[in-house]
Design a protein around this motif. Structure first.
Motif, PDB file in Angstrom:
ATOM      1  N   ASN A  74       0.802  -1.218   0.000  1.00 34.00           N
ATOM      2  CA  ASN A  74       0.000   0.000   0.000  1.00 34.00           C
ATOM      3  C   ASN A  74       0.838   1.273   0.000  1.00 34.00           C
ATOM      4  N   SER A  82      -4.872   2.781  -2.166  1.00 35.89           N
ATOM      5  CA  SER A  82      -4.601   2.924  -0.739  1.00 35.89           C
ATOM      6  C   SER A  82      -4.936   4.344  -0.292  1.00 35.89           C
ATOM      7  N   THR A  85      -3.391   5.586   2.987  1.00 33.93           N
ATOM      8  CA  THR A  85      -1.957   5.847   2.905  1.00 33.93           C
ATOM      9  C   THR A  85      -1.670   7.132   2.149  1.00 33.93           C
ATOM     10  N   SER A 209      -8.771   7.828   5.896  1.00 31.60           N
ATOM     11  CA  SER A 209      -9.380   7.006   4.834  1.00 31.60           C
ATOM     12  C   SER A 209     -10.379   7.876   4.075  1.00 31.60           C
TER      13      SER A 209
END
Length: 228
Positions: A74, A82, A85, A209
């Motif tokens: 990721n 991702s 990330t 996220s």
């Protein structure tokens, strides 16, 4: 099969990691971690069983390098979508377009670990309070072993912070909570934790996220002493 690329990692702590049977997976320790000005641990939340019907996936989850493989895939290899990330990297660099070189620069310089020490049964499952309560003492041990000076923790859930307070109190550690101005709906916090007369600052941020305003969180990271 995805192989772990050891050129990205410092494995000099592995013998000590192996002594702790509660560490389900080996933490990611960037190859340049020990030479950084301020030792930083980025604390994610949990890993997920994304394909319960796959024997290959189940076998991989059982291996102690699973977290490292997931993070490599990721954060370093750019082989997956991702979002968590990339959003974190954007906030760190205050830059929408993070290149693989920039990402490698970041993840080579920090430790990455997950607070929750068990795999969620599927992608919809969420950690329980006890997961956090079990995870914090092991994170504290990593702070000591790795001489961590600051930590960035994903997630602002009340139960995560409550579990931190309970675990720190049970361990006999002193701590002080500092709240900051809201970023959108969320209030970042920094907890100053003292372990054996050493101060560790832990910044709790919105999980990077979905719906993570990296531009606003970049301002928080720049204007607080916790992130260097």
């Amino acid at each position: 099969m995805l192989e772990l690329d050891l050129e990205n990692l410092d494995v000099s702590f592995d013998d000590e990691f192996f002594k702790n049977e509660k560490l389900t997976w080996l933490p990611w320790v960037g190859v340049n971690f020990q030479t950084t000005t301020v030792r930083t641990l980025v604390l994610g939340e949990s890993t997920y069983n994304w394909n319960p019907s796959s024997a290959v996936v189940q076998d991989r989850i059982k291996k102690n390098d699973h977290l490292r493989l997931v993070h490599q895939n990721n954060a370093i290899k750019f082989k997956a979508k991702s979002e968590y990330t990339r959003n974190f990297e954007r906030a760190v660099f205050d830059n929408k377009k993070v290149t693989p070189l920039m990402a490698k620069q970041l993840w080579h310089s920090v430790v990455y670990h997950n607070l929750v020490l068990r795999c969620m049964k599927d992608v919809k499952a969420r950690p329980k309070y006890d997961d956090y309560l079990v995870g914090w003492p092991e994170t504290f041990k990593l702070f000591e072993l790795l001489s961590v000076e600051q930590c960035i923790c994903y997630g602002l859930e009340d139960k995560k912070i409550k579990a931190f307070k309970e675990a720190a109190t049970l361990c006999g550690y002193e701590f002080k909570v500092q709240k900051f101005s809201k970023i959108g709906k969320y209030t970042p916090k920094i907890i100053s934790l003292t372990i054996n007369n050493k101060l560790i600052k832990i910044a709790f941020i919105r999980h990077p996220s979905s719906f993570f305003s990296w531009k606003n969180w970049a301002v928080f990271m720049k204007n607080t002493p916790v992130f260097v």
